[in-house]
Motif scaffolding. Structure first.
Motif, PDB file in Angstrom:
ATOM      1  N   UNK A 113       0.836  -1.201   0.000  1.00  0.00           N
ATOM      2  CA  UNK A 113       0.000   0.000   0.000  1.00  0.00           C
ATOM      3  C   UNK A 113       0.874   1.255   0.000  1.00  0.00           C
ATOM      4  N   UNK A 114       0.541   2.264  -0.834  1.00  0.00           N
ATOM      5  CA  UNK A 114       1.345   3.488  -0.880  1.00  0.00           C
ATOM      6  C   UNK A 114       1.453   4.158   0.492  1.00  0.00           C
ATOM      7  N   UNK A 115       2.668   4.593   0.835  1.00  0.00           N
ATOM      8  CA  UNK A 115       2.884   5.306   2.084  1.00  0.00           C
ATOM      9  C   UNK A 115       3.354   4.435   3.238  1.00  0.00           C
ATOM     10  N   UNK A 116       3.452   3.097   3.019  1.00  0.00           N
ATOM     11  CA  UNK A 116       3.850   2.184   4.086  1.00  0.00           C
ATOM     12  C   UNK A 116       5.141   1.461   3.710  1.00  0.00           C
ATOM     13  N   UNK A 117       5.893   1.023   4.708  1.00  0.00           N
ATOM     14  CA  UNK A 117       7.179   0.385   4.446  1.00  0.00           C
ATOM     15  C   UNK A 117       7.111  -1.136   4.491  1.00  0.00           C
ATOM     16  N   UNK A 118       5.914  -1.696   4.601  1.00  0.00           N
ATOM     17  CA  UNK A 118       5.738  -3.143   4.577  1.00  0.00           C
ATOM     18  C   UNK A 118       4.363  -3.444   3.997  1.00  0.00           C
ATOM     19  N   UNK A 119       4.115  -4.711   3.686  1.00  0.00           N
ATOM     20  CA  UNK A 119       2.777  -5.070   3.221  1.00  0.00           C
ATOM     21  C   UNK A 119       1.768  -4.784   4.321  1.00  0.00           C
ATOM     22  N   UNK A 120       0.582  -4.352   3.921  1.00  0.00           N
ATOM     23  CA  UNK A 120      -0.483  -4.024   4.862  1.00  0.00           C
ATOM     24  C   UNK A 120      -1.749  -4.754   4.426  1.00  0.00           C
ATOM     25  N   UNK A 121      -2.482  -5.294   5.387  1.00  0.00           N
ATOM     26  CA  UNK A 121      -3.783  -5.884   5.089  1.00  0.00           C
ATOM     27  C   UNK A 121      -4.864  -4.995   5.668  1.00  0.00           C
ATOM     28  N   UNK A 122      -5.909  -4.766   4.889  1.00  0.00           N
ATOM     29  CA  UNK A 122      -7.007  -3.910   5.334  1.00  0.00           C
ATOM     30  C   UNK A 122      -8.338  -4.584   5.058  1.00  0.00           C
ATOM     31  N   UNK A 123      -9.191  -4.597   6.055  1.00  0.00           N
ATOM     32  CA  UNK A 123     -10.557  -5.107   5.915  1.00  0.00           C
ATOM     33  C   UNK A 123     -11.508  -3.941   6.097  1.00  0.00           C
ATOM     34  N   UNK A 124     -12.309  -3.664   5.087  1.00  0.00           N
ATOM     35  CA  UNK A 124     -13.223  -2.519   5.179  1.00  0.00           C
ATOM     36  C   UNK A 124     -14.303  -2.636   4.114  1.00  0.00           C
ATOM     37  N   UNK A 125     -15.370  -3.345   4.443  1.00  0.00           N
ATOM     38  CA  UNK A 125     -16.515  -3.390   3.546  1.00  0.00           C
ATOM     39  C   UNK A 125     -17.438  -2.238   3.883  1.00  0.00           C
ATOM     40  N   UNK A 126     -17.103  -1.042   3.379  1.00  0.00           N
ATOM     41  CA  UNK A 126     -17.730   0.183   3.858  1.00  0.00           C
ATOM     42  C   UNK A 126     -18.603   0.842   2.799  1.00  0.00           C
ATOM     43  N   UNK A 127     -19.560   1.637   3.254  1.00  0.00           N
ATOM     44  CA  UNK A 127     -20.379   2.447   2.350  1.00  0.00           C
ATOM     45  C   UNK A 127     -19.557   3.599   1.771  1.00  0.00           C
ATOM     46  N   UNK A 128     -18.602   4.095   2.577  1.00  0.00           N
ATOM     47  CA  UNK A 128     -17.663   5.129   2.128  1.00  0.00           C
ATOM     48  C   UNK A 128     -16.286   4.485   2.061  1.00  0.00           C
ATOM     49  N   UNK A 129     -15.678   4.477   0.899  1.00  0.00           N
ATOM     50  CA  UNK A 129     -14.415   3.784   0.713  1.00  0.00           C
ATOM     51  C   UNK A 129     -13.344   4.305   1.669  1.00  0.00           C
ATOM     52  N   UNK A 130     -12.765   3.392   2.452  1.00  0.00           N
ATOM     53  CA  UNK A 130     -11.704   3.761   3.378  1.00  0.00           C
ATOM     54  C   UNK A 130     -12.170   4.360   4.685  1.00  0.00           C
TER      55      UNK A 130
END
Length: 432
Positions: free
Chosen positions: A363-380
Motif C-alpha cells: 500500500x502506498x505510504x507504508x514500508x511493509x505489506x499491509x492488510x485492510x478489511x473494510x466493507x464500507x459504504x464510504x471507501x476507506x
C-alpha cells in the motif's frame, strides 16, 4: 434457541462463540453506561454549536464554481470552531484524507530553516514521507525543514528531559499524535496532551502545538484545543463524519494557523473565500450530528474486542479495563496468520463486499505489506467497521469502527470465528 441466536448462526457464528461473547458482555454494562453518558453530553454540545451558528435549511444547498459566499460551508466551519473551542476552522471536501490534512497543517506553518519536533515518538507511517524520514518528492525535508524525534519512555510516558534537550531556537512546531497509529503504545488522553503542551509552552512560548486528533473526536467530553493545542487536525471519514461524510478533513485552531492552512489549500489571497461545496453539505452536517452516537458505538465495540481477546491470552492495547481515549483497539497475535484471519473475519461481517477476501499488499505510504478489511459504504472510512495492520513484527492488528454497536459486536465475534476456523485459536480456549 432464541430468534436472534438463529440469525447469528445463519451468519456463521457458532454456539461456542455466541456463548463466549455473551460471557464477556456481562461484565461491561457499567462501562457501556458511562459511554452513553459521554455520548449524551457530546450530542448536546453538537446541537448547541449548530443552534448558536444558526444552521438553516439554506446551509444545506451548496455552491458550484468558485464557491464564493457559500453560507453552508462557512457556517459549518463556525460549528466546528464552536465544538472544538477554537478561533476558526477549515472544513473542506478538498482535503482528501487525514494524512492530507496533517501535511497541509505542517507545510502551511513551517518554513525553510524551521525544525519540526515529535515529542511522542515515531509518527504514523504515512507521515514519514510527508516529513522526509523516508525520502519522497515534495517532503518537508526537500524544503529545508529538519525533523527531531523524542521517543516515549518504556511505560508510554513522556521523556521530559530529552524533550527539554530537543527544543531549540529552530523548533517551530510540535506534532502530537493522539492515537497510537501502527504502534502498541498508549493513546494520549486530553489531560496528558495538556501536560505535554504546558511543558512545551514553558520551554518555548511561541512553539506551535499541533494535535493529530484522528480517532479521538467525541471519545471524551473535552477536545485538545481545550488543552492548549494551537491546531487540531482530523479526517471526516473517521469520527466527526459520523459515517455519512463521503470525504474531507478539518483543521481547527488559532485564526492565524487556520488562515495559513487555507492559503496553502487554495491560494495566497484567496484562502477560505473559495472552494465549492457542491452537494456534499447535508452529509457533512448530518454526519457531524450523528458523530457522538456513532463514536459511542465504536467505543463499545473496541472495549468488547479488548475483553474478548485479552481473556484468550492475547496482549491488547488498551487493556480491557483501561479508560479509552480513542476508538482503536490493538491486538497482538504474534503471527501473520492471526492478523490475516482477524481481517478476514471483519471483512466477512461487512454489509458491503462481505464476499471479498482481504490480502496483504504494498500500500502506498507504508514500508511493509499491509492488510485492510473494510466493507464500507464510504471507501476507506474507518469509523465504519474496519481492521488493518502491517505484516511485520509484532504482528498486531488494529480494529476500529462500527456505525452501530450491534454491527461492531457481530464483527468482533466474526473475527473470532475466523480465527477458530483457520485454526489459529483452538476451540478449547473458549471453555468458560
Amino acid at each position: 434457541m432464541s430468534e436472534i441466536n438463529k440469525i447469528y448462526e445463519s451468519l456463521g457464528i457458532s454456539k461456542e462463540v455466541l456463548a463466549y461473547g455473551e460471557h464477556i458482555l456481562k461484565g461491561l454494562e457499567e462501562r457501556f453506561a458511562r459511554i452513553d453518558h459521554t455520548a449524551e453530553y457530546n450530542q448536546l454540545k453538537v446541537i448547541k454549536a449548530m443552534q448558536e451558528a444558526k444552521v438553516s435549511e439554506a446551509c444545506l444547498l451548496g455552491t458550484t464554481g468558485y464557491g464564493y459566499n457559500d453560507l453552508g460551508r462557512d457556517t459549518l466551519e463556525t460549528v466546528y470552531a464552536n465544538i472544538f473551542h477554537t478561533e476558526d476552522a477549515l472544513v473542506r471536501p478538498q482535503i482528501t484524507c487525514g494524512t492530507h490534512a496533517l501535511a497541509l497543517a505542517l507545510a502551511s506553518c513551517l518554513r525553510p530553516g524551521d525544525e519540526l519536533l515529535s515529542p511522542v515518538g515515531k509518527p504514523y507511517d504515512t507521515l514519514e514521507e510527508v516529513i522526509g524520514i523516508r525520502p519522497a518528492k515534495g517532503s518537508l525535508a526537500e524544503y529545508g525543514i529538519t525533523y527531531r524525534q523524542v521517543d516515549l519512555l518504556a511505560d508510554g510516558s513522556f521523556d521530559y528531559e530529552k524533550i527539554k534537550q530537543a527544543v531549540n531556537s529552530r523548533t517551530k512546531l510540535a506534532t502530537i499524535q493522539r492515537s497510537k497509529g501502527y504502534q502498541t503504545r498508549p493513546t494520549l488522553s486530553v489531560q496528558k496532551i495538556w501536560e505535554l503542551i504546558a511543558f512545551l509552552k514553558k520551554l518555548k512560548p511561541d512553539i506551535i502545538c499541533m494535535v493529530d486528533n484522528c480517532y479521538g473526536e467525541f471519545v471524551e467530553r473535552t477536545e485538545p484545543a481545550e488543552a492548549g493545542a494551537d491546531m487540531v487536525v482530523g479526517s471526516l471519514i473517521k469520527n466527526p463524519g459520523g459515517g455519512l461524510a463521503p470525504t474531507g478533513g478539518y483543521i481547527a485552531g488559532k485564526k492565524e494557523c487556520v488562515e495559513h492552512a487555507a492559503c496553502r489549500l487554495t491560494s495566497p489571497g484567496l484562502a477560505k473565500e473559495v472552494g465549492a461545496s457542491l452537494g456534499i453539505l447535508p452529509s457533512l452536517y448530518q454526519g457531524l450530528f450523528l458523530a457522538p452516537t456513532v463514536t459511542a458505538g465504536a467505543l463499545k465495540g473496541a472495549i468488547f474486542a479488548a475483553g474478548l481477546y485479552e481473556n484468550l491470552g492475547f496482549a491488547v492495547v488498551p487493556e480491557g479495563k483501561e479508560e479509552r481515549h480513542d476508538i482503536i483497539q490493538a491486538i497482538t497475535f504474534g503471527s501473520p496468520e492471526g492478523v490475516i484471519a482477524f481481517c478476514k473475519g471483519i471483512q466477512a461481517a461487512a454489509p458491503v463486499d462481505s464476499f471479498v477476501t482481504p490480502e496483504p499488499w504494498d500500500m502506498p505510504g507504508y514500508d511493509s505489506k499491509v492488510i485492510m478489511a473494510a466493507g464500507a459504504f464510504v471507501s476507506g472510512s474507518s469509523i465504519e467497521l474496519s481492521a488493518d495492520g502491517p505484516i511485520k513484527p509484532p504482528y498486531a492488528v488494529y480494529f476500529q469502527g462500527g456505525l452501530t454497536w450491534n454491527h461492531a459486536k457481530f464483527g468482533i465475534m466474526k473475527s473470532l470465528q475466523q480465527l477458530l476456523d483457520d485454526k489459529v485459536i483452538p476451540y478449547h480456549k473458549l471453555l468458560l
